[in-house]
Design an enzyme around this catalytic site. Sequence first.
Site, mmCIF file in Angstrom:
data_model
loop_
_atom_site.group_PDB
_atom_site.id
_atom_site.type_symbol
_atom_site.label_atom_id
_atom_site.label_comp_id
_atom_site.label_asym_id
_atom_site.label_seq_id
_atom_site.Cartn_x
_atom_site.Cartn_y
_atom_site.Cartn_z
ATOM 1 N N HIS A 51 -0.407 4.562 -0.224
ATOM 2 C CA HIS A 51 -0.638 5.581 0.670
ATOM 3 C C HIS A 51 -0.398 5.490 2.261
ATOM 4 O O HIS A 51 0.099 6.386 2.623
ATOM 5 C CB HIS A 51 -2.199 6.111 0.485
ATOM 6 C CG HIS A 51 -2.949 5.087 1.390
ATOM 7 N ND1 HIS A 51 -3.795 4.073 0.967
ATOM 8 C CD2 HIS A 51 -3.464 5.407 2.662
ATOM 9 C CE1 HIS A 51 -4.221 3.637 1.948
ATOM 10 N NE2 HIS A 51 -4.405 4.551 3.070
ATOM 11 N N ASP A 53 -10.333 4.138 -3.570
ATOM 12 C CA ASP A 53 -9.313 4.802 -3.092
ATOM 13 C C ASP A 53 -9.425 6.270 -3.286
ATOM 14 O O ASP A 53 -9.743 6.801 -4.409
ATOM 15 C CB ASP A 53 -7.952 4.460 -3.632
ATOM 16 C CG ASP A 53 -6.863 4.661 -3.139
ATOM 17 O OD1 ASP A 53 -6.901 5.357 -2.256
ATOM 18 O OD2 ASP A 53 -5.813 3.877 -3.179
ATOM 19 N N GLY A 63 -0.876 4.671 -4.339
ATOM 20 C CA GLY A 63 0.718 4.487 -4.328
ATOM 21 C C GLY A 63 1.234 3.358 -5.190
ATOM 22 O O GLY A 63 1.957 3.336 -6.225
ATOM 23 N N SER A 64 0.645 1.947 -4.865
ATOM 24 C CA SER A 64 1.131 0.940 -5.296
ATOM 25 C C SER A 64 0.688 0.998 -6.885
ATOM 26 O O SER A 64 1.288 0.509 -7.898
ATOM 27 C CB SER A 64 0.839 -0.233 -4.902
ATOM 28 O OG SER A 64 -0.491 -0.379 -4.382
ATOM 29 N N CYS A 104 0.840 -1.105 -0.119
ATOM 30 C CA CYS A 104 0.004 0.045 0.050
ATOM 31 C C CYS A 104 0.917 1.325 0.176
ATOM 32 O O CYS A 104 1.736 1.297 1.122
ATOM 33 C CB CYS A 104 -0.944 0.144 1.296
ATOM 34 S SG CYS A 104 -1.899 1.457 1.398
#
Length: 379
Positions: A110, A298, A303-304, A108
């Site tokens: 974030h 989200d 981020g990923s 993850c």
Amino acid sequence: MDVFGKISSGGYSSQGSTVIKTVEMHTGGEPTRIIIRGYPTLEGETLLEKRSYAREKLDGIRQRLMREPRGHKEMYGAILVPETEKTRNGEADIGVLFCHNEGYSTMCGHATVSLGRFLVDTEDEEVFPRRKQVHFDEEKGEQRLRLHAPCGVVDVTVPSTRKGNRVLSDPEREVRFISVRTFAATTNLVVEELSEAGRTAVKVDVAYGGAFYVIVQEEELGFARIREGVDLKRLDAATAVVKGLVSGRKEVFRGHGLESDLEYLYGVIVVDKGEGEVGLGGLEGRVGVCFFADQQVDRSPTGSGVSARVALACAKGLLGEGERVRFDSLLSAQAGGAAGAFVGSAGADGWVLVAGRAFYTGASAFVVEDVFSRDGFLL
């Protein structure tokens, strides 16, 4: 003792339950509930074994903290794991398990940004036993730590400032992380969707950024200019169908040298048309809407998912090494939302740098006083 103090000390906890204390943060509007006290010791030699133990033996705690009335369908959490096989051999400083409305994810971004700030700000060595090993680079004004996620070790750089005898994270600058090796798993995969109008072919890509994502252009699903607003219920339904169809293509996720626990589809990201065109680089902002886990939306640019999108763009020849791209969610694309955007750039050999900002929102002490709310619920 007042009510808050009594709650925090366990005065309202039913027999057999413990107070769970958390630090609350957000990255681009997406929450991260960091569990710092009260979570049982995880059994297992490796982080993936500990993840399995959490899923099989302690999942009621995840449900309690992620679901109503203490959380909600879009809640996200981080369980700190001080000891893993990577911390023991010196490759990492601390481990983490990520959790959400459905279970436990492999990576993850974030939450990594949030954890970067929290882990350099805490002085509690029970929470972070190796805190003193994290070095402050006075010249660069930053600290670097190594976070062991289920997908592997993530290098995190946290901008920091010295205030008296303490060094604290700087919320005005972006936390940066380099995740595990990223790659495009398959491109131009055609899946057939059944609807009232008949059978429709949808073309998608699949890429890995610590987790596998379907990346699909908006027009493939019958949408246009999602950056200007979109019917999320319709988009939810469309992405759920695509996720179901691609999840069945097991061969897409195998053969990449990953642990079997990582070989599954985590989310679907719908991107605007501009992302499929030559010249992806630039800071004008590429919009994407990510549905992950059990169709959790989200709030951040994921981020990923940014790592996966950068890897895909490189594989398609749309992005050169070192080019920086701004990635937006529906929130950060709005006027005044720049602090919620992420910036991604490609390095050599599949390494991707992602940058973003995280902020504190509170601290909580959660108890169980009644059986009804013990494991939480979702409507």
